[in-house]
Design a protein around this motif. Structure first.
Motif, PDB file in Angstrom:
ATOM      1  N   MET A   1       0.920  -1.205   0.000  1.00 16.23           N
ATOM      2  CA  MET A   1      -0.130   0.018  -0.122  1.00 16.23           C
ATOM      3  C   MET A   1       0.781   1.212   0.049  1.00 16.23           C
ATOM      4  N   ASP A   2       0.621   2.039  -0.831  1.00 18.87           N
ATOM      5  CA  ASP A   2       1.490   3.501  -0.964  1.00 18.87           C
ATOM      6  C   ASP A   2       0.666   4.454   0.225  1.00 18.87           C
ATOM      7  N   LEU A   3       1.390   5.015   1.117  1.00 17.51           N
ATOM      8  CA  LEU A   3       0.803   5.762   2.124  1.00 17.51           C
ATOM      9  C   LEU A   3       0.516   7.098   1.755  1.00 17.51           C
ATOM     10  N   GLY A   4       1.047   7.458   0.580  1.00 18.67           N
ATOM     11  CA  GLY A   4       0.980   9.102   0.077  1.00 18.67           C
ATOM     12  C   GLY A   4       1.796   9.875   0.721  1.00 18.67           C
ATOM     13  N   LEU A   5       2.841   9.365   1.384  1.00 16.72           N
ATOM     14  CA  LEU A   5       3.750  10.334   2.235  1.00 16.72           C
ATOM     15  C   LEU A   5       5.046  10.831   1.720  1.00 16.72           C
ATOM     16  N   GLN A   6       5.280  10.438   0.287  1.00 15.07           N
ATOM     17  CA  GLN A   6       6.537  10.998  -0.401  1.00 15.07           C
ATOM     18  C   GLN A   6       6.502  12.504  -0.091  1.00 15.07           C
ATOM     19  N   GLY A   7       7.889  12.958   0.344  1.00 14.32           N
ATOM     20  CA  GLY A   7       8.094  14.378   0.279  1.00 14.32           C
ATOM     21  C   GLY A   7       7.849  15.084   1.293  1.00 14.32           C
ATOM     22  N   LYS A   8       6.760  14.668   2.144  1.00 18.40           N
ATOM     23  CA  LYS A   8       6.316  15.200   3.572  1.00 18.40           C
ATOM     24  C   LYS A   8       7.647  15.440   4.430  1.00 18.40           C
ATOM     25  N   TRP A   9       7.171  16.412   5.401  1.00 17.04           N
ATOM     26  CA  TRP A   9       8.349  16.668   6.293  1.00 17.04           C
ATOM     27  C   TRP A   9       7.884  16.137   7.813  1.00 17.04           C
ATOM     28  N   ALA A  10       8.737  15.423   8.714  1.00 13.71           N
ATOM     29  CA  ALA A  10       8.210  15.001   9.879  1.00 13.71           C
ATOM     30  C   ALA A  10       9.159  15.461  11.194  1.00 13.71           C
ATOM     31  N   LEU A  11       8.696  15.956  12.072  1.00 13.04           N
ATOM     32  CA  LEU A  11       9.445  16.180  13.180  1.00 13.04           C
ATOM     33  C   LEU A  11       9.078  14.977  14.381  1.00 13.04           C
ATOM     34  N   VAL A  12      10.403  14.166  14.372  1.00 12.86           N
ATOM     35  CA  VAL A  12       9.964  13.128  15.361  1.00 12.86           C
ATOM     36  C   VAL A  12      11.100  13.316  16.557  1.00 12.86           C
ATOM     37  N   CYS A  13      10.413  13.525  17.512  1.00 14.96           N
ATOM     38  CA  CYS A  13      10.909  13.859  18.900  1.00 14.96           C
ATOM     39  C   CYS A  13      11.359  12.599  19.549  1.00 14.96           C
ATOM     40  N   ALA A  14      12.857  12.825  20.282  1.00 18.09           N
ATOM     41  CA  ALA A  14      13.423  11.666  21.106  1.00 18.09           C
ATOM     42  C   ALA A  14      13.556  10.390  20.294  1.00 18.09           C
ATOM     43  N   ALA A  15      14.270  10.575  19.255  1.00 17.47           N
ATOM     44  CA  ALA A  15      14.272   9.563  18.056  1.00 17.47           C
ATOM     45  C   ALA A  15      15.577   8.728  17.930  1.00 17.47           C
ATOM     46  N   SER A  16      16.643   9.000  18.802  1.00 14.64           N
ATOM     47  CA  SER A  16      17.783   8.065  18.542  1.00 14.64           C
ATOM     48  C   SER A  16      17.816   6.828  18.889  1.00 14.64           C
ATOM     49  N   LYS A  17      16.745   6.363  19.657  1.00  9.33           N
ATOM     50  CA  LYS A  17      16.404   4.877  20.083  1.00  9.33           C
ATOM     51  C   LYS A  17      15.081   4.590  20.145  1.00  9.33           C
TER      52      LYS A  17
ATOM     53  N   GLU B   1       9.023   5.198   3.822  1.00 11.82           N
ATOM     54  CA  GLU B   1       7.805   5.891   3.077  1.00 11.82           C
ATOM     55  C   GLU B   1       8.224   7.178   2.319  1.00 11.82           C
ATOM     56  N   GLY B   2       9.478   7.715   2.459  1.00 13.16           N
ATOM     57  CA  GLY B   2       9.761   8.658   1.443  1.00 13.16           C
ATOM     58  C   GLY B   2       9.772   9.950   2.302  1.00 13.16           C
ATOM     59  N   VAL B   3       9.533  10.021   3.770  1.00  7.66           N
ATOM     60  CA  VAL B   3       9.192  11.314   4.313  1.00  7.66           C
ATOM     61  C   VAL B   3      10.861  11.675   4.671  1.00  7.66           C
ATOM     62  N   ASN B   4      11.058  13.175   4.556  1.00  5.60           N
ATOM     63  CA  ASN B   4      12.124  13.866   5.254  1.00  5.60           C
ATOM     64  C   ASN B   4      11.759  13.994   6.751  1.00  5.60           C
TER      65      ASN B   4
END
Ligand code: NAD
Length: 262
Positions: free
Chosen positions: A1-17, A30-33
């Motif tokens: 299924m293509d989630l339709g997220l290519q090229g979006k920008w996400a801020l993912v907090c506390a994400a080193s682990k 999914e192609g999200v920056n």
């Protein structure tokens, strides 16, 4: 299924682990920056390298800092050209007995696990609504649904966030503009946090870590701990175009541990 997220920008907090990293991996796949944050720069940079290797087509930016501080939040927001997806996450508060917690202890927990996500939501959701797409995922805890006695700070702070978000998600100013806000509630996941918490508990009770780990595992109907990868996959689906009608919900991921029908 293509989630339709290519090229979006996400801020993912506390994400080193752990769970935050699992979400970042799934989104990058999914192609999200992404802009990923954590307090320690070294592990964060290693995680960024792994993410870039996973999908060289996306941009991966890092911001080292404490997301529970105004400076940490400002730096994270400044690094993200536009926040289409916000994954709220931070370390959980320590266990203990509420009789030993003073006002400052409570304020620290509220700052980290309630007010920080609310500040980031405030900074981003109106922009999302203006662009006609936005997803906010709050990583909370199964303790929101089934409180754990020694985790009173977590039960309290995360329930406060959950109640606030329940109201906001139902605002037509957001819901009518394809902006959704949902909670993801982890049960027991095999991450550093779970291992450290259980090592501490085993040492305190003088029991063997491996035996305590197995006992805990076998108490889960799935008879295993969750993985950060499966947590991330569900997070990515909640961010998808397909999930636009799903808002104001709290999704429990616990291998069947919660005993209720609803
Ligand atoms: P983890 O310790 O494996 O990873 C935590 C990540 O958050 C790390 O990258 C760390 O650097 C970062 N971090 C912590 N505090 C930060 C801060 N103030 N600013 C920036 N970055 C910060 O933990 P995890 O298991 O992935 O847990 C994530 C969240 O989920 C926590 O709030 C935890 O309490 C909650 N949770 C986890 C479980 C579980 O079984 N793992 C269960 C219920 C709830």
């Amino acid at each position: 299924m293509d989630l339709g997220l290519q090229g979006k920008w996400a801020l993912v907090c506390a994400a080193s682990k752990g769970l935050g990293r699992g979400c970042a991996e799934a989104l990058v796949g999914e192609g999200v920056n992404v802009v990923i944050t954590a307090r320690g720069a070294e592990v964060l940079e290693a995680t960024a390298l792994a993410l870039r290797a996973l999908n060289p087509a996306v941009e991966v930016r890092t911001v080292a800092g404490d997301i529970t501080t105004p400076e940490g939040r400002a730096a994270a927001l400044a690094a993200c050209p536009q926040v289409d997806i916000l994954i709220n996450n931070a370390g959980g508060p320590p266990p203990g007995d509420f009789r030993s917690w003073d006002r400052d202890t409570w304020l620290k927990a509220l700052d980290a696990n309630m007010l920080t996500p609310i500040e980031l939501i405030k900074a981003t959701v109106d922009g999302m609504a203006g662009r006609g797409y936005g997803r906010v995922i709050n990583i909370t805890s199964g303790a929101v649904k089934a409180p754990i006695d020694i985790l009173g700070l977590s039960n309290g702070a995360r329930s406060g966030l959950t109640g606030f978000v329940a109201g906001l998600a139902r605002s037509p100013k957001l819901a009518a503009h394809n902006v959704t806000l949902n909670g993801l509630l982890p049960g027991a996941f095999d991450t550093d946090r779970l291992r450290v918490t259980m090592q501490g508990a085993a040492a305190k009770s003088g029991s063997n870590f491996d035996e305590a780990w197995d006992r805990r595992r076998m108490a889960i109907p799935a008879q295993r701990f969750g993985t950060a990868q499966e947590f991330g996959a569900i997070c990515a689906f909640l961010c998808s175009q397909q999930a636009g009608y799903l808002t104001g919900q709290n999704i429990l991921l616990d291998g069947g541990a919660y005993p209720g029908t609803f």
